[in-house]
Motif scaffolding. Structure first.
Motif, PDB file in Angstrom:
ATOM      1  N   GLY A  49      23.602  37.837  42.820  1.00  0.00           N
ATOM      2  CA  GLY A  49      24.800  37.404  43.548  1.00  0.00           C
ATOM      3  C   GLY A  49      26.032  38.143  43.064  1.00  0.00           C
ATOM      4  N   GLU A  50      27.172  37.443  43.018  1.00  0.00           N
ATOM      5  CA  GLU A  50      28.440  38.109  42.751  1.00  0.00           C
ATOM      6  C   GLU A  50      28.542  38.592  41.306  1.00  0.00           C
ATOM      7  N   VAL A  51      28.863  39.833  41.163  1.00  0.00           N
ATOM      8  CA  VAL A  51      29.071  40.454  39.850  1.00  0.00           C
ATOM      9  C   VAL A  51      30.337  41.293  39.941  1.00  0.00           C
ATOM     10  N   THR A  52      30.937  41.567  38.777  1.00  0.00           N
ATOM     11  CA  THR A  52      32.164  42.371  38.780  1.00  0.00           C
ATOM     12  C   THR A  52      31.868  43.806  38.328  1.00  0.00           C
ATOM     13  N   LEU A  53      32.806  44.666  38.621  1.00  0.00           N
ATOM     14  CA  LEU A  53      32.678  46.047  38.162  1.00  0.00           C
ATOM     15  C   LEU A  53      32.632  46.107  36.637  1.00  0.00           C
ATOM     16  N   GLY A  54      33.455  45.294  35.966  1.00  0.00           N
ATOM     17  CA  GLY A  54      33.433  45.264  34.497  1.00  0.00           C
ATOM     18  C   GLY A  54      32.061  44.876  33.973  1.00  0.00           C
ATOM     19  N   GLN A  55      31.439  43.896  34.616  1.00  0.00           N
ATOM     20  CA  GLN A  55      30.095  43.475  34.202  1.00  0.00           C
ATOM     21  C   GLN A  55      29.078  44.591  34.434  1.00  0.00           C
ATOM     22  N   VAL A 101      34.589  42.734  42.853  1.00  0.00           N
ATOM     23  CA  VAL A 101      33.233  42.185  42.885  1.00  0.00           C
ATOM     24  C   VAL A 101      32.340  42.903  43.884  1.00  0.00           C
ATOM     25  N   GLY A 102      31.051  42.839  43.569  1.00  0.00           N
ATOM     26  CA  GLY A 102      30.013  43.313  44.470  1.00  0.00           C
ATOM     27  C   GLY A 102      28.908  42.276  44.505  1.00  0.00           C
ATOM     28  N   GLN A 103      27.955  42.500  45.409  1.00  0.00           N
ATOM     29  CA  GLN A 103      26.844  41.560  45.557  1.00  0.00           C
ATOM     30  C   GLN A 103      25.572  42.205  45.013  1.00  0.00           C
ATOM     31  N   ARG A 124      30.710  52.719  42.788  1.00  0.00           N
ATOM     32  CA  ARG A 124      31.404  53.219  43.989  1.00  0.00           C
ATOM     33  C   ARG A 124      31.290  52.226  45.149  1.00  0.00           C
ATOM     34  N   HIS A 125      30.137  51.577  45.209  1.00  0.00           N
ATOM     35  CA  HIS A 125      29.889  50.558  46.226  1.00  0.00           C
ATOM     36  C   HIS A 125      30.926  49.432  46.090  1.00  0.00           C
ATOM     37  N   ILE A 126      31.173  49.002  44.848  1.00  0.00           N
ATOM     38  CA  ILE A 126      32.171  47.951  44.610  1.00  0.00           C
ATOM     39  C   ILE A 126      33.567  48.450  44.969  1.00  0.00           C
ATOM     40  N   LEU A 127      33.891  49.651  44.490  1.00  0.00           N
ATOM     41  CA  LEU A 127      35.240  50.179  44.714  1.00  0.00           C
ATOM     42  C   LEU A 127      35.509  50.438  46.195  1.00  0.00           C
ATOM     43  N   ALA A 128      34.433  50.680  46.939  1.00  0.00           N
ATOM     44  CA  ALA A 128      34.593  50.909  48.381  1.00  0.00           C
ATOM     45  C   ALA A 128      34.760  49.600  49.140  1.00  0.00           C
ATOM     46  N   GLY A 129      34.637  48.473  48.428  1.00  0.00           N
ATOM     47  CA  GLY A 129      34.819  47.175  49.081  1.00  0.00           C
ATOM     48  C   GLY A 129      33.640  46.774  49.949  1.00  0.00           C
TER      49      GLY A 129
END
Lengths: 191, 191
Positions: free
Chosen positions: A130-136, A123-125, A65-70
């Motif tokens: 560091g940078e990771v993706t939602l898929g990961q 992506v999220g942090q 949700r953190h990633i999807l919220a930008g």
């Protein structure tokens, strides 16, 4: 259209199956096995179940949700030892049931997100990586389950290291993750 | 009186649980995961299930009976690759069901043996390992299950090695039993 559907399908297929697999393996097992560990500063099957529960509550979906919220700030760090206080007084059967229910609810919430390929690449942090993706993140959720299932199999196996006698040399699981001489991190994996 | 009862109880507790745990994990899983391997000359979850079935048929209880009969000749060697012919044409769900039924019957037969501590200490000749006891054979039966459960967890995890991205460094299962450069024995363990 969700071009990453095969990966999402695989991930969900695993996430949907591990709770019942763990319950089938652990429910009603003799207490000495439930609390067995691989040695100093390693986790018992009981400890692992508490850790998996905590991940369902505060790690995987909150990070999605953190990633999807930008959000641009890093994820909150995940407390990998919270179960040592949170599981206190609970029976294993309660932990198994709780994990099954939380997972079911989380998979329903995941389905409700109707993720697209574009979402998978958002992506999220991570506070350390560091940078990771939602898929990961979602793939890690499933592999993390499997890492701990493997850990439980290993721990139950090692409880019988002496009992197998000469067969020990054929049973590779007894030599996996042999205890290091210097105490280091507990358990199987970080997240 | 069976003074080895705690060990026998532990062994039976594990043997009784692995079939349902494996079925819960594997039944209905996407075919690409069912047939995934860790690399050259390693076994897929499908291959492992055939191997476990063959063990129920020709390895564990036949060897126990061999010991109890006071045979002095070595056990028959166990063909660790029989599943590559025996599983042909069978669906995974059939293999899972067959394993559950064979295990149930074998545990009923084991219970019917009414083993005593003296029986646990009776010896047989393993074709490679030499003298082994019935107690060691039964403990090996259970640990062998766990070795292959761990193998399946590892194989399913490794199918997602690329998908987890930077998280791979935290997921220790992805580094377990890393493929050796020289092809050697398939699968997880001998018996």
């Amino acid at each position: 259209m969700t071009p990453h559907k095969p990966l999402l399908d695989d991930i969900v297929a695993i996430l949907a199956r591990t709770p019942a697999s763990l319950s089938a393996l652990l429910e009603g097992l003799p207490q000495a096995l439930v609390t067995a560990t691989e040695g100093y500063n390693t986790w018992s099957p009981y400890d692992v179940m508490g850790h998996l529960i905590n991940g369902e509550r505060v790690n995987w979906l909150p990070r999605a949700r953190h990633i999807l919220a930008g959000e641009t700030r890093p994820f909150d760090p995940f407390d990998r030892t919270a179960q040592f206080t949170q599981s206190q007084g609970k029976q294993l059967s309660e932990l198994l049931k709780t994990f099954e229910l939380l997972r079911r609810d989380n998979l329903a919430a995941l389905a409700g997100m109707n993720l697209t390929e574009a979402d998978f690449n958002r992506v999220g942090q991570h506070p350390e990586l560091g940078e990771v993706t939602l898929g990961q993140l979602l793939a890690t959720w499933a592999v993390h389950d499997l890492d701990h299932l493997g850990q439980i199999a290993r721990t139950l196996a090692k409880a019988h290291t002496r009992a197998v006698g000469p067969w020990g040399q054929y049973l590779s699981i007894l030599k996996d993750r042999q205890q290091e001489s210097v105490p280091n991190q507990a358990g199987s994996s970080k997240a």
